[in-house]
Design a protein around this motif. Sequence first.
Motif, PDB file in Angstrom:
ATOM      1  N   ARG A   1      26.936  58.541  56.211  1.00 24.69           N
ATOM      2  CA  ARG A   1      27.470  57.187  56.138  1.00 24.69           C
ATOM      3  C   ARG A   1      26.378  56.243  55.616  1.00 24.69           C
ATOM      4  N   VAL A   2      26.716  55.489  54.595  1.00 22.99           N
ATOM      5  CA  VAL A   2      25.785  54.504  54.016  1.00 22.99           C
ATOM      6  C   VAL A   2      26.280  53.118  54.396  1.00 22.99           C
ATOM      7  N   PRO A   3      25.467  52.334  55.104  1.00 24.07           N
ATOM      8  CA  PRO A   3      24.043  52.523  55.384  1.00 24.07           C
ATOM      9  C   PRO A   3      23.724  53.051  56.785  1.00 24.07           C
ATOM     10  N   ASP A   4      24.734  53.358  57.620  1.00 29.82           N
ATOM     11  CA  ASP A   4      24.450  53.702  59.007  1.00 29.82           C
ATOM     12  C   ASP A   4      23.496  54.882  59.144  1.00 29.82           C
ATOM     13  N   ASP A   5      23.747  55.953  58.382  1.00 29.07           N
ATOM     14  CA  ASP A   5      22.881  57.131  58.458  1.00 29.07           C
ATOM     15  C   ASP A   5      21.685  57.005  57.515  1.00 29.07           C
ATOM     16  N   ILE A   6      21.948  56.600  56.312  1.00 33.77           N
ATOM     17  CA  ILE A   6      20.878  56.415  55.310  1.00 33.77           C
ATOM     18  C   ILE A   6      21.122  55.100  54.580  1.00 33.77           C
ATOM     19  N   ALA A   7      20.152  54.220  54.648  1.00 30.09           N
ATOM     20  CA  ALA A   7      20.219  52.939  53.927  1.00 30.09           C
ATOM     21  C   ALA A   7      19.581  53.098  52.548  1.00 30.09           C
ATOM     22  N   PHE A   8      19.960  52.230  51.627  1.00 25.54           N
ATOM     23  CA  PHE A   8      19.445  52.312  50.256  1.00 25.54           C
ATOM     24  C   PHE A   8      18.942  50.962  49.762  1.00 25.54           C
ATOM     25  N   VAL A   9      17.822  51.019  49.036  1.00 25.74           N
ATOM     26  CA  VAL A   9      17.338  49.871  48.261  1.00 25.74           C
ATOM     27  C   VAL A   9      16.941  50.385  46.883  1.00 25.74           C
ATOM     28  N   GLY A  10      17.415  49.720  45.833  1.00 22.65           N
ATOM     29  CA  GLY A  10      17.042  50.073  44.469  1.00 22.65           C
ATOM     30  C   GLY A  10      16.076  49.051  43.889  1.00 22.65           C
ATOM     31  N   TYR A  11      15.909  49.108  42.580  1.00 25.13           N
ATOM     32  CA  TYR A  11      14.971  48.197  41.914  1.00 25.13           C
ATOM     33  C   TYR A  11      15.505  47.869  40.530  1.00 25.13           C
ATOM     34  N   ASP A  12      15.543  46.617  40.186  1.00 25.69           N
ATOM     35  CA  ASP A  12      15.936  46.020  38.895  1.00 25.69           C
ATOM     36  C   ASP A  12      17.137  45.097  39.031  1.00 25.69           C
ATOM     37  N   ASP A  13      18.035  45.389  39.975  1.00 26.71           N
ATOM     38  CA  ASP A  13      19.273  44.631  40.153  1.00 26.71           C
ATOM     39  C   ASP A  13      20.061  44.560  38.850  1.00 26.71           C
ATOM     40  N   ILE A  14      20.366  45.741  38.305  1.00 25.78           N
ATOM     41  CA  ILE A  14      21.215  45.805  37.111  1.00 25.78           C
ATOM     42  C   ILE A  14      22.648  45.431  37.503  1.00 25.78           C
ATOM     43  N   ASP A  15      23.494  45.163  36.517  1.00 24.36           N
ATOM     44  CA  ASP A  15      24.866  44.734  36.791  1.00 24.36           C
ATOM     45  C   ASP A  15      25.631  45.749  37.636  1.00 24.36           C
ATOM     46  N   PHE A  16      25.353  47.048  37.417  1.00 24.81           N
ATOM     47  CA  PHE A  16      26.080  48.086  38.134  1.00 24.81           C
ATOM     48  C   PHE A  16      25.736  48.119  39.619  1.00 24.81           C
ATOM     49  N   ALA A  17      24.626  47.497  40.025  1.00 18.32           N
ATOM     50  CA  ALA A  17      24.203  47.563  41.427  1.00 18.32           C
ATOM     51  C   ALA A  17      25.275  46.990  42.348  1.00 18.32           C
ATOM     52  N   SER A  18      25.833  45.860  41.978  1.00 21.93           N
ATOM     53  CA  SER A  18      26.840  45.216  42.830  1.00 21.93           C
ATOM     54  C   SER A  18      28.191  45.916  42.771  1.00 21.93           C
ATOM     55  N   ALA A  19      28.386  46.800  41.782  1.00 20.93           N
ATOM     56  CA  ALA A  19      29.674  47.484  41.616  1.00 20.93           C
ATOM     57  C   ALA A  19      29.616  48.939  42.063  1.00 20.93           C
ATOM     58  N   SER A  20      28.520  49.341  42.677  1.00 20.45           N
ATOM     59  CA  SER A  20      28.375  50.716  43.151  1.00 20.45           C
ATOM     60  C   SER A  20      29.395  51.018  44.243  1.00 20.45           C
ATOM     61  N   ILE A  21      29.593  52.305  44.554  1.00 21.98           N
ATOM     62  CA  ILE A  21      30.555  52.722  45.577  1.00 21.98           C
ATOM     63  C   ILE A  21      30.303  52.003  46.895  1.00 21.98           C
ATOM     64  N   VAL A  22      29.016  51.777  47.212  1.00 20.58           N
ATOM     65  CA  VAL A  22      28.583  50.854  48.258  1.00 20.58           C
ATOM     66  C   VAL A  22      27.645  49.879  47.560  1.00 20.58           C
ATOM     67  N   PRO A  23      27.971  48.592  47.527  1.00 21.46           N
ATOM     68  CA  PRO A  23      27.120  47.637  46.794  1.00 21.46           C
ATOM     69  C   PRO A  23      25.648  47.793  47.176  1.00 21.46           C
ATOM     70  N   LEU A  24      24.814  47.902  46.153  1.00 19.80           N
ATOM     71  CA  LEU A  24      23.415  48.291  46.329  1.00 19.80           C
ATOM     72  C   LEU A  24      22.469  47.113  46.508  1.00 19.80           C
ATOM     73  N   THR A  25      21.715  47.142  47.597  1.00 22.02           N
ATOM     74  CA  THR A  25      20.597  46.204  47.761  1.00 22.02           C
ATOM     75  C   THR A  25      19.545  46.551  46.712  1.00 22.02           C
ATOM     76  N   SER A  26      18.971  45.545  46.073  1.00 22.29           N
ATOM     77  CA  SER A  26      18.034  45.826  44.991  1.00 22.29           C
ATOM     78  C   SER A  26      16.989  44.729  44.863  1.00 22.29           C
ATOM     79  N   VAL A  27      15.842  45.119  44.315  1.00 19.16           N
ATOM     80  CA  VAL A  27      14.770  44.166  44.008  1.00 19.16           C
ATOM     81  C   VAL A  27      14.993  43.678  42.586  1.00 19.16           C
ATOM     82  N   ARG A  28      15.257  42.400  42.457  1.00 16.99           N
ATOM     83  CA  ARG A  28      15.626  41.831  41.154  1.00 16.99           C
ATOM     84  C   ARG A  28      14.403  41.496  40.309  1.00 16.99           C
ATOM     85  N   GLN A  29      14.476  41.877  39.036  1.00 18.46           N
ATOM     86  CA  GLN A  29      13.503  41.453  38.028  1.00 18.46           C
ATOM     87  C   GLN A  29      14.232  40.555  37.026  1.00 18.46           C
TER      88      GLN A  29
END
Length: 340
Positions: A266-294
């Motif tokens: 279960r995301v994020p209960d079992d495993i949480a995620f953070v990405g990097y770049d904050d591309i447009d697809f980040a917010s449209a992921s199967i679970v909206p992705l937390t990301s570090v924006r450049q």
Amino acid sequence: MGTVSVKDVARLAGVSVGTVSNVLNSPEKVTAATLQRVQDAIDKLGFVRNDAARQLRLGSSTAIGLLILDVRNPFFTELARGAEDYAARFGFSVVLGNSDEDSARESGYLDLFEQQRVRGVLISPIGDVSARLHKLRQRGTRAVLVDRVSADSAFSSVSVDDVAGGSIAANHLLESGRRRIAFLGGPASFRQVSDRLAGARSAVAAHPGAALEVIEASASTVQAGSEVARRILARAEADRPDAIFASNDLLAIGALQVLAASGEVRVPDDIAFVGYDDIDFASASIVPLTSVRQPAALMGETAVQLLFSEVEDLGAKPQAVQFQPELVIRASSAREGSTG
């Protein structure tokens, strides 16, 4: 009929090639009658002026070379758009090269840009290209580093503080109670990856009981992220991380999609995620992705500004512009009921 040349125009108008050249470049030097005669010949023959060849002869090309690491990564697409939009305001065009993280291909594009006499080069390099860029500058081609800081401060650069970005990402996960963090990254030889890892390591080291596992991906792509996720699923549940910080969003999205679709995690209960770049697809992921924006587009625009400054003033000192990253929190790292 073949390509119409200046000689063809001169022959039909009954003037010299030099007169045709004056009509094209310095019409004030030509009488009105001669100007009209040459223009009539141009119209009749359908002559099209080769501005590219002229610019190369004069050493005043209006093209800028942009060499990026991976054209499939939306971060670089957005960066290129920012560079192109700003350059176009001043009559310049951007010629895009994709090194595809291949040193030989990178070198080939630098050769091509120099042969085409581009006004300057913007480059997100694979490794240390200082020696090559010094040679380019000696032969009259200026260069600006993009998404990288100049190690010897000899070249202007536009970058983001990736050490701070890595620290921001890891601290967010730690503050939400995560203690078994996995860093998922592409080749450690890339400065961007190593800096983000350094920031994460520093943050984890400051939290007793927290641990950081480094998982190297085969590439910085969605597919590579998916491959890592399948390896994590093969582990016993107790051996899995409780958070993943990926060095870019493509890796994060690839891993997140496989784990979330598995039915075992279960995301994020079992495993949480953070990405990097904050591309447009980040917010449209199967679970909206937390990301570090450049600020990708702004980085591209700023790189062109720095290049113009150096072209206009060859004695100008190199400038290093560094932006600060920003954490954008979404559902992939916030447990149900959490305020983030």
